[in-house]
Design an enzyme around this catalytic site. Structure first.
Site, short mmCIF file in Angstrom:
data_model
loop_
_atom_site.label_atom_id
_atom_site.label_comp_id
_atom_site.label_asym_id
_atom_site.label_seq_id
_atom_site.Cartn_x
_atom_site.Cartn_y
_atom_site.Cartn_z
N ASP A 142 106.85 60.96 47.36
CA ASP A 142 106.45 60.41 45.88
C ASP A 142 105.49 60.76 45.82
OD1 ASP A 142 106.39 57.06 45.86
OD2 ASP A 142 106.48 57.95 47.74
N ASP A 148 109.24 55.49 52.07
CA ASP A 148 108.62 54.63 50.96
C ASP A 148 108.75 54.62 49.82
OD1 ASP A 148 109.03 52.15 53.00
OD2 ASP A 148 107.14 53.20 53.26
N ASP A 150 109.76 61.94 52.79
CA ASP A 150 109.54 60.96 52.93
C ASP A 150 110.03 59.89 52.27
OD1 ASP A 150 107.35 58.74 52.49
OD2 ASP A 150 106.88 58.82 50.68
#
Length: 224
Positions: free
Chosen positions: A170, A12, A10
Site C-alpha cells: 500500500d 500494515d 506487505d
C-alpha cells in the site's frame, strides 16, 4: 511442469488495518520522552518503514540515540497495547478469500513487512494464518524498505527468479522496493499512501479490492 510463482504481501495497510494501534503507540512513545504529540497523518506516512528508520523520518532533527529510544518506547507501548481486549488489528475485506484463491491457483505466499518478527507472529496467531506463508521477511532481519533485500531473500528462500515474484503493498516504499528488486509491483488503494505516490514509485497496477487479484497477478507475471 507447473510454474511456481510467489505473491509477497506487505502487512500494515495491505492485509491489516493497523493505523490506530501504530498512531497510539507512537503517541505514547513521544509522550514518554517529552517530545510532544506527533500528528496522526505524519505517523501514517511512515507506516511500512522499519521502526528506527520511521523514527528518523518523523524526527529528522534528533540524533540517532533519540531515534533508538523512541523505537524502544514504541515497542513497549505496543506490547502493552496487545494485552488490551480491543487491540485487534482487523484484516481488510477479502484478505482470507484472496489468500485462499491464490493457493488454489498454485501461488506461493510470502510476507515482507516493517513489523518485527514478534509482531508478525502475534498477527498470525490472531487471524489463524500460521502455515500460509512460505517466506516471512521482517524488520528484525533486513534493512528497511525500500531496500530490496527482503525480496531478494524471499526469492532465495523459494528458489525463484525475480520475474516470478510480485510484491503487493500500500505504500511507495513497497513499490520502490519491488522496482529495485525487479519484481512485479501491485499497489492497493486502501492503505496509507495515495494512488499518485504508488504509481510514481513503480506500481504496475493499483487495486481497489482483492476481488480480481489472481487475474492481475497472472497478467503482471505474463501468465495470461
Amino acid at each position: 511442469m507447473t510454474r511456481l510463482r510467489l505473491a509477497v504481501f506487505d502487512v500494515d495497510g495491505t492485509l491489516v488495518d493497523s493505523q490506530h494501534n501504530i498512531v497510539s503507540a507512537m503517541t505514547s512513545a513521544w509522550g514518554n520522552l517529552n517530545l510532544g504529540i506527533p500528528r496522526p497523518d505524519q505517523v501514517r506516512r511512515i507506516i511500512g518503514l522499519s521502526l528506527v528508520e520511521a523514527c528518523s523520518v518523523l524526527l529528522p532533527w534528533a540524533p540517532p540515540s533519540v531515534h533508538r529510544a523512541v523505537a524502544e518506547s514504541y515497542k513497549e507501548a505496543f506490547r502493552a497495547m496487545r494485552l488490551l481486549p480491543d487491540s485487534m488489528e482487523p484484516l481488510f475485506p477479502g484478505v482470507k478469500e484472496a489468500l485462499d484463491m491464490l493457493e488454489e491457483e498454485g501461488w506461493l505466499l510470502g510476507l515482507a513487512t516493517g513489523k518485527s518478527r514478534r509482531g508478525v507472529e502475534s498477527l498470525l496467531d490472531a487471524h489463524d494464518l500460521h502455515g500460509r506463508f512460505i517466506t516471512i521477511q521482517t524488520a528484525d532481519d533486513n534493512p528497511s524498505k525500500p531496500d530490496p533485500t527482503m525480496l531478494k531473500r524471499a526469492a532465495a528462500d523459494c528458489g525463484l527468479d525475480f520475474s516470478d515474484i510480485v510484491m503487493i503493498g500500500d505504500t511507495a516504499y513497497d513499490m520502490a522496493m519491488a522496482s529495485a528488486a525487479r519484481t512485479g509491483a501491485v499497489g492497493v488503494s486502501w492503505g496509507y499512501h495515495s494512488l499518485d505516490e504508488l504509481n510514481k514509485a513503480g506500481a504496475q497496477v493499483v487495486l481497489d479490492t482483492f476481488d480480481n487479484l489472481t487475474e492481475v497477478l497472472d497478467a503482471v507475471t505474463g501468465e495470461r
